[in-house]
Design a protein around this motif. Structure first.
Motif, mmCIF file in Angstrom:
data_model
loop_
_atom_site.group_PDB
_atom_site.id
_atom_site.type_symbol
_atom_site.label_atom_id
_atom_site.label_comp_id
_atom_site.label_asym_id
_atom_site.label_seq_id
_atom_site.Cartn_x
_atom_site.Cartn_y
_atom_site.Cartn_z
ATOM 1 N N ASN A 38 -10.798 8.777 -13.449
ATOM 2 C CA ASN A 38 -9.727 8.892 -12.447
ATOM 3 C C ASN A 38 -10.618 8.683 -11.123
ATOM 4 O OD1 ASN A 38 -8.243 10.157 -10.584
ATOM 5 N ND2 ASN A 38 -7.947 12.262 -11.467
ATOM 6 N N VAL A 39 -10.048 7.557 -10.292
ATOM 7 C CA VAL A 39 -10.634 6.899 -9.271
ATOM 8 C C VAL A 39 -9.525 7.114 -7.833
ATOM 9 C CG1 VAL A 39 -11.578 5.039 -7.968
ATOM 10 C CG2 VAL A 39 -12.024 5.677 -10.313
ATOM 11 N N CYS A 40 -9.982 7.297 -6.845
ATOM 12 C CA CYS A 40 -9.003 7.463 -5.795
ATOM 13 C C CYS A 40 -9.775 6.120 -4.756
ATOM 14 C CB CYS A 40 -9.054 8.543 -5.151
ATOM 15 S SG CYS A 40 -7.949 9.689 -5.863
ATOM 16 N N GLY A 41 -9.040 5.565 -3.923
ATOM 17 C CA GLY A 41 -9.478 4.690 -2.872
ATOM 18 C C GLY A 41 -8.498 4.104 -2.189
ATOM 19 N N TRP A 42 -8.944 3.051 -1.130
ATOM 20 C CA TRP A 42 -8.052 2.247 -0.613
ATOM 21 C C TRP A 42 -8.019 0.969 -1.029
ATOM 22 C CZ3 TRP A 42 -11.370 5.979 1.016
ATOM 23 C CH2 TRP A 42 -10.978 7.019 1.819
ATOM 24 N N GLY A 76 3.863 4.665 -13.046
ATOM 25 C CA GLY A 76 3.625 4.854 -11.406
ATOM 26 C C GLY A 76 3.917 3.392 -10.787
ATOM 27 N N SER A 77 3.866 2.292 -11.804
ATOM 28 C CA SER A 77 3.698 0.785 -11.456
ATOM 29 C C SER A 77 4.919 0.345 -10.285
ATOM 30 C CB SER A 77 3.388 -0.203 -12.461
ATOM 31 O OG SER A 77 4.547 -0.103 -12.898
ATOM 32 N N GLU A 78 5.870 1.340 -10.445
ATOM 33 C CA GLU A 78 7.199 0.665 -9.580
ATOM 34 C C GLU A 78 6.661 0.862 -8.103
ATOM 35 O OE1 GLU A 78 6.996 3.324 -12.020
ATOM 36 O OE2 GLU A 78 7.107 5.121 -10.760
ATOM 37 N N ALA A 79 5.644 1.490 -7.874
ATOM 38 C CA ALA A 79 5.274 1.602 -6.456
ATOM 39 C C ALA A 79 4.182 0.523 -5.981
ATOM 40 C CB ALA A 79 4.423 2.931 -6.072
ATOM 41 N N LEU A 80 4.066 -0.390 -6.839
ATOM 42 C CA LEU A 80 2.997 -1.614 -6.578
ATOM 43 C C LEU A 80 3.101 -2.430 -5.429
ATOM 44 C CD1 LEU A 80 1.885 -2.972 -10.130
ATOM 45 C CD2 LEU A 80 0.665 -2.272 -8.307
ATOM 46 N N PRO A 81 4.743 -2.562 -5.072
ATOM 47 C CA PRO A 81 4.997 -3.458 -3.871
ATOM 48 C C PRO A 81 4.390 -2.726 -2.665
ATOM 49 C CG PRO A 81 6.670 -3.330 -5.442
ATOM 50 C CD PRO A 81 5.780 -2.255 -5.871
ATOM 51 N N GLU A 82 4.258 -1.370 -2.404
ATOM 52 C CA GLU A 82 3.751 -0.635 -1.402
ATOM 53 C C GLU A 82 2.072 -0.442 -1.358
ATOM 54 O OE1 GLU A 82 6.954 2.149 0.590
ATOM 55 O OE2 GLU A 82 6.633 2.826 -1.606
ATOM 56 N N MET A 83 1.552 -0.752 -2.648
ATOM 57 C CA MET A 83 0.126 -0.844 -2.846
ATOM 58 C C MET A 83 -0.562 -2.129 -1.985
ATOM 59 S SD MET A 83 -0.426 1.089 -6.414
ATOM 60 C CE MET A 83 0.368 2.442 -6.772
ATOM 61 N N THR A 85 -2.922 -3.955 1.124
ATOM 62 C CA THR A 85 -4.313 -3.780 1.863
ATOM 63 C C THR A 85 -3.886 -2.349 2.615
ATOM 64 O OG1 THR A 85 -4.543 -6.035 1.649
ATOM 65 C CG2 THR A 85 -5.824 -5.014 3.084
ATOM 66 N N GLY A 86 -5.162 -1.486 2.534
ATOM 67 C CA GLY A 86 -5.259 -0.497 3.361
ATOM 68 C C GLY A 86 -4.517 0.959 2.820
ATOM 69 N N ALA A 87 -3.615 0.624 1.798
ATOM 70 C CA ALA A 87 -2.870 1.638 1.236
ATOM 71 C C ALA A 87 -3.835 2.600 0.377
ATOM 72 C CB ALA A 87 -2.028 1.362 0.248
ATOM 73 N N SER A 88 -3.654 3.891 0.150
ATOM 74 C CA SER A 88 -4.516 4.886 -0.318
ATOM 75 C C SER A 88 -3.691 5.234 -1.955
ATOM 76 C CB SER A 88 -4.989 6.070 0.112
ATOM 77 O OG SER A 88 -3.553 6.584 0.723
ATOM 78 N N VAL A 89 -4.723 4.914 -2.815
ATOM 79 C CA VAL A 89 -4.062 5.093 -4.230
ATOM 80 C C VAL A 89 -4.870 5.989 -5.183
ATOM 81 C CG1 VAL A 89 -3.767 3.349 -6.246
ATOM 82 C CG2 VAL A 89 -3.057 2.850 -3.958
ATOM 83 N N GLU A 90 -4.368 6.528 -6.239
ATOM 84 C CA GLU A 90 -5.131 7.156 -7.191
ATOM 85 C C GLU A 90 -4.787 6.419 -8.369
ATOM 86 O OE1 GLU A 90 -3.962 11.229 -7.874
ATOM 87 O OE2 GLU A 90 -5.544 11.837 -9.059
ATOM 88 N N GLN A 108 -8.752 -0.208 -16.739
ATOM 89 C CA GLN A 108 -7.261 -0.571 -17.349
ATOM 90 C C GLN A 108 -6.476 0.836 -16.967
ATOM 91 O OE1 GLN A 108 -6.276 -3.579 -18.921
ATOM 92 N NE2 GLN A 108 -4.137 -2.541 -18.564
ATOM 93 N N ALA A 109 -5.454 0.489 -16.009
ATOM 94 C CA ALA A 109 -4.827 1.729 -15.669
ATOM 95 C C ALA A 109 -3.768 2.298 -16.769
ATOM 96 C CB ALA A 109 -4.116 1.647 -14.342
ATOM 97 N N THR A 110 -3.738 3.494 -16.789
ATOM 98 C CA THR A 110 -2.891 4.288 -17.615
ATOM 99 C C THR A 110 -1.588 4.742 -16.868
ATOM 100 O OG1 THR A 110 -4.099 6.180 -17.975
ATOM 101 C CG2 THR A 110 -4.100 4.464 -19.709
ATOM 102 N N TRP A 111 -2.111 5.039 -15.179
ATOM 103 C CA TRP A 111 -1.139 5.641 -14.400
ATOM 104 C C TRP A 111 -1.761 5.314 -13.062
ATOM 105 C CZ3 TRP A 111 -2.070 9.203 -10.442
ATOM 106 C CH2 TRP A 111 -1.038 9.702 -9.896
ATOM 107 N N VAL A 112 -0.830 4.839 -12.147
ATOM 108 C CA VAL A 112 -1.055 4.732 -10.959
ATOM 109 C C VAL A 112 -0.417 5.498 -9.687
ATOM 110 C CG1 VAL A 112 -2.138 2.420 -11.160
ATOM 111 C CG2 VAL A 112 0.276 2.840 -10.568
ATOM 112 N N GLY A 113 -0.818 6.191 -8.902
ATOM 113 C CA GLY A 113 -0.235 6.712 -7.839
ATOM 114 C C GLY A 113 -0.286 6.464 -6.376
#
Ligand code: 4AD
Ligand code: MG
Length: 472
Positions: A38-42, A76-83, A85-90, A108-113
């Motif tokens: 589980n990683v968080c970052g920008w 969670g990948s439906e939010a990909l268009p908003e992820m 540069t600079g967005a924060s993501v889990e 290899q993501a199983t969930w993105v937020g």
């Protein structure tokens, strides 16, 4: 960046608990795949392919980011268009060996937020912004590669200050930031007052009952503590209202000031040299990745210079000899060189960069150009002062043996126009069990400039205070 296996196991277990994340640093130095991470970052960059997207995430724990592969249809990948540069993501997923050449591991993501969007106005879209521009966005620049590296090194160097002194039996003391004395006697102090602006009220009616200032140095108080605990150091902010807009001066900077009882100038020089070498060696050992980045993008000769400094003894010459060398150099300096005048930055740099090509300690300066507290030498004209000069910076350390003889101190105070009544406690140290003692001040930001190769002091302080600048 080798980590013991146990730490990886711990990190993996922690990552499975709710709310615990694995730092990118740990993931990158993994020695085995992890089923749950589980990683968080920008987001640094995003690349879209047909069936998946690549997110390059950085969480600040190290220079490199981690690549995340998000397959189409991942929760969670439906939010990909908003992820962008600079967005924060889990991200939750599996740490797997990467197919790419650039990195050993990827997620290899199983969930993105999506935690927070950044949008098109995010100022750090592109690489290659000027340092001047980045100073104007000091609240965001730590997210850039360069400033992330600078501030990680800053943290490590602060830690190394403490290990150096603690391992040698020095006690860390805290000296006041508000003071009524002008240690350096240069009158470059910021006034601290609760009187209204323009007030004609007497200083006696002010908050402290006398004029008070932000300290320019913790030395005088450090001396009192050294004359009790033997070996002490103070490491904290100091303030100077000198209106010099140079690349090496800040109005607020941190200083490391050790002070040792039963120590003379030569012991003081030994300590200064040992500390500088310790700091450099520690950076080479513990900040290798960030230093490699600096040597690639900031200063090509950095690593070579640091290794050289860590290994080689420093040169030591008297002020008198230094002046002779400068006079005989044939170099045309902007400022005059003459016995009795201060060495200017250009002179210091000629000595360390051109002539010796290594760090130099210049000692025994004429008493007229040094503060009141320095110990007078037997020649009657010089004091037991020392400045450590390094290539690329000039003066990085200034110090001295202190005047421990009561009559000599009185004379020096009179000579510098100081009232003994104001420094009665300082004079008391010489009356009651006086001892030879010595110390120095190392400018922490100058040290960081030296270790990183960064050429401007404004870029090694998160929020620099210089004339006209107190934003953030
Ligand atoms: O040489 P300085 O003025 O020495 C002292 O203040 C002594 N009281 C120290 C002591 O003996 N305990 O300052 C020490 C160091 C300089 O060598 C330089 O590295 C740094 O502090 N320094 C500054 N760094 C950034 N901005 C400034 N305006 C600085 N002024 C000094
Ligand atoms: Mg100095």
């Amino acid at each position: 960046m080798d980590f013991p296996a146990s730490r990886l196991v711990i990190a993996a277990i922690l990552a499975m608990e709710w709310g615990m994340r694995t730092p990118v640093l740990t993931a990158l130095s993994s020695q085995a795949p992890m089923d749950e991470i589980n990683v968080c970052g920008w987001v640094r960059t995003k690349r879209d392919a047909k069936a998946f997207s690549f997110l390059e995430l950085n969480d600040g724990s190290c220079l490199r980011g981690i690549q995340v592969v998000v397959d189409t249809g991942t929760p969670g990948s439906e939010a990909l268009p908003e992820m962008t540069t600079g967005a924060s993501v889990e991200v939750k997923g599996r740490l797997v060996a990467s197919q790419g050449k650039e990195q050993a591991w990827e997620i290899q993501a199983t969930w993105v937020g999506l935690l927070g969007t950044a949008g098109e106005t995010y100022p750090l879209q592109k690489k290659g912004h000027s340092l001047e521009f980045l100073r104007e966005i000091a609240h965001l620049r730590p997210r850039s590669n360069l400033f992330g590296a600078v501030f990680r090194v800053r943290s490590r160097m602060a830690y190394a200050v403490h290990t150096f002194f603690q391992e040698r039996g020095f006690f860390n003391i805290h000296t006041p930031m508000i003071t009524a004395s002008d240690c350096e006697g240069a009158g470059e102090m910021f006034r601290v007052t609760t009187l209204p602006p323009g007030s004609a009220a007497k200083p006696e009616t002010d908050f402290f009952g006398k004029p008070a200032f932000l300290t320019v140095s913790g030395q005088l108080e450090a001396e009192t503590m050294a004359c009790a605990l033997g070996k002490v150091y103070t490491f904290g902010p100091t303030f100077r209202a000198e209106n010099s807009n140079t690349s090496r001066h800040a109005a607020e900077f941190w200083m490391i000031e050790p002070e040792q009882a039963f120590c003379d100038l030569s012991g003081n020089m030994d300590l200064a040299e040992a500390q500088l070498k310790h700091q450099v060696t520690d950076a080479l050992t513990h900040c290798a990745e960030d230093l490699a980045f600096f040597s690639k993008y900031v200063d090509r000769e950095l690593l070579e210079r640091l290794r050289f400094v860590a290994e080689r003894p420093f040169e030591r010459i008297s002020y008198t000899e230094a002046v002779k060398l400068l006079e005989a150099s044939g170099h045309s300096f902007e400022y005059p060189v003459k016995y009795g005048l201060n060495l200017q930055s250009e002179h210091e740099r000629w000595l360390t960069e051109k002539h010796f090509q290594c760090p130099v300690i210049v000692y025994n300066y004429p008493k007229e150009i040094k503060p009141f507290y320095m110990r007078q030498n037997d020649d009657g004209t010089t004091v037991a002062a020392m400045d450590v000069l390094v290539p690329g910076i000039g003066e990085i350390i200034g110090g001295s043996q202190r005047e421990e003889r009561p009559e000599r101190l009185s004379a020096a105070m009179a000579h510098h126009g100081l009232s003994e009544a104001d420094y009665w406690w300082y004079a008391d140290l010489r009356k009651f069990g006086t001892v030879p003692h010595a110390g120095y001040g190392m400018g922490f930001e100058r040290l960081l400039m030296f270790v990183t190769g960064v050429g401007n002091i404004r870029d090694v302080i998160p929020f620099a205070r210089t004339p006209g600048h107190a934003e953030f």
